[in-house]
Design a protein around this motif. Structure first.
Motif, short mmCIF file in Angstrom:
data_model
loop_
_atom_site.label_atom_id
_atom_site.label_comp_id
_atom_site.label_asym_id
_atom_site.label_seq_id
_atom_site.Cartn_x
_atom_site.Cartn_y
_atom_site.Cartn_z
N ALA A 111 -10.74 -2.59 -8.33
CA ALA A 111 -9.41 -2.34 -7.78
C ALA A 111 -9.48 -2.14 -6.26
CB ALA A 111 -8.77 -1.12 -8.44
N CYS A 112 -10.46 -1.35 -5.81
CA CYS A 112 -10.63 -1.14 -4.35
C CYS A 112 -10.97 -2.45 -3.66
CB CYS A 112 -11.76 -0.14 -4.09
SG CYS A 112 -11.31 1.56 -4.29
N ARG A 113 -11.86 -3.19 -4.26
CA ARG A 113 -12.31 -4.46 -3.66
C ARG A 113 -11.13 -5.40 -3.47
NH1 ARG A 113 -15.98 -7.71 -7.35
NH2 ARG A 113 -16.46 -5.57 -7.85
N MET A 118 -7.59 -8.12 0.20
CA MET A 118 -6.25 -8.63 0.49
C MET A 118 -5.69 -8.03 1.77
SD MET A 118 -4.70 -8.57 -3.35
CE MET A 118 -3.38 -9.76 -3.29
N GLY A 119 -5.95 -6.75 1.98
CA GLY A 119 -5.38 -6.07 3.15
C GLY A 119 -6.08 -6.39 4.45
N LYS A 125 0.22 -7.33 3.95
CA LYS A 125 0.82 -6.00 4.12
C LYS A 125 0.75 -5.25 2.80
CE LYS A 125 3.21 -6.91 8.17
NZ LYS A 125 2.12 -7.08 9.07
N ASN A 126 0.86 -3.92 2.88
CA ASN A 126 0.78 -3.08 1.67
C ASN A 126 1.80 -3.50 0.62
OD1 ASN A 126 -1.28 -1.69 2.83
ND2 ASN A 126 -0.09 0.14 3.31
N LEU A 127 3.01 -3.80 1.04
CA LEU A 127 4.07 -4.19 0.11
C LEU A 127 3.71 -5.51 -0.59
CD1 LEU A 127 6.80 -3.22 -0.91
CD2 LEU A 127 7.87 -4.51 0.93
N GLU A 128 3.16 -6.44 0.14
CA GLU A 128 2.76 -7.73 -0.43
C GLU A 128 1.64 -7.54 -1.46
OE1 GLU A 128 3.41 -10.96 3.13
OE2 GLU A 128 1.82 -9.46 3.42
N ILE A 129 0.67 -6.69 -1.11
CA ILE A 129 -0.44 -6.41 -2.04
C ILE A 129 0.11 -5.78 -3.32
CG2 ILE A 129 -2.57 -5.09 -2.39
CD1 ILE A 129 -2.96 -5.25 0.69
N ALA A 130 1.00 -4.81 -3.16
CA ALA A 130 1.58 -4.13 -4.31
C ALA A 130 2.30 -5.11 -5.23
CB ALA A 130 2.52 -3.02 -3.84
N THR A 142 -3.74 4.41 -1.58
CA THR A 142 -4.84 5.22 -2.10
C THR A 142 -6.11 4.38 -2.23
OG1 THR A 142 -3.28 6.59 -3.31
CG2 THR A 142 -5.57 6.71 -4.01
N GLN A 143 -5.97 3.17 -2.75
CA GLN A 143 -7.13 2.29 -2.93
C GLN A 143 -7.72 1.90 -1.57
OE1 GLN A 143 -8.77 1.69 -5.55
NE2 GLN A 143 -7.37 2.18 -7.20
N LYS A 144 -6.87 1.65 -0.60
CA LYS A 144 -7.35 1.32 0.75
C LYS A 144 -8.15 2.49 1.31
CE LYS A 144 -4.48 -2.05 3.13
NZ LYS A 144 -3.51 -2.24 4.21
#
Length: 165
Positions: A111-113, A118-119, A125-130, A142-144
């Motif tokens: 999950a972190c990887r 991606m980031g 962006k965080n929203l796109e990743i989500a 949190t993962q970042k």
């Protein structure tokens, strides 16, 4: 007499080619030296002497210009070569750094990887990743944070800094 009659004219003639007064004077003087060395081979007629001097100056000017062009090309190629060497070295360093970063990324939990890749590597962006991972934006943050802390421990400080550049 010959020198007095033609020297100024030959200097002007050479200057038209070279654009350099000192070089023009040198070439004109050298034409007289060449004439004296080959005087026995030249018809003593004034027109033949005049033609010889002008031809000698013209040829010396053309040789000078060819030489100057070769020097310029060498300087340009040399600076290009230095630029190429620098860019090659930077590419090698970048490759090594990216290799270290990817090696360290492989040690992170899945999950972190994904979030870090991606980031920071894909620039999302965080929203796109989500939205792509179907997780909340807080989970992405949190993962970042977790991923960066783990990378910080696994990478040398210089390489870690380059991750953000």
């Amino acid at each position: 007499m010959l020198f007095q009659e033609y020297y100024t004219r030959l200097c002007y003639f050479a200057f038209q080619f070279t654009g350099d007064k000192d070089k023009a004077r040198d070439i004109a003087q050298e034409a007289f030296v060449t004439y004296l060395a080959q005087q026995s081979k030249i018809t003593p007629h004034p027109a033949a002497i005049k033609n010889f001097l002008y031809t000698t100056v013209k040829n010396a000017c053309l040789n000078y210009l060819r030489h100057a062009r070769v020097v310029e090309q060498y300087a340009a190629a040399s600076s290009q070569s230095e630029a190429d060497d620098t860019s090659i070295m930077l590419t090698m360093i970048r490759s090594e750094v990216m290799g270290e970063i990817y090696r360290a990324l492989e040690t992170l939990p899945e999950a972190c990887r994904q979030v870090i890749r991606m980031g920071y590597l894909e620039g999302l962006k965080n929203l796109e990743i989500a939205s792509k991972l179907s997780i909340s934006i807080n989970t992405v943050k949190t993962q970042k944070k977790r991923g960066l802390e783990m990378l910080k421990k696994r990478l040398n400080p210089e390489i870690f800094t380059l991750l953000f550049l």
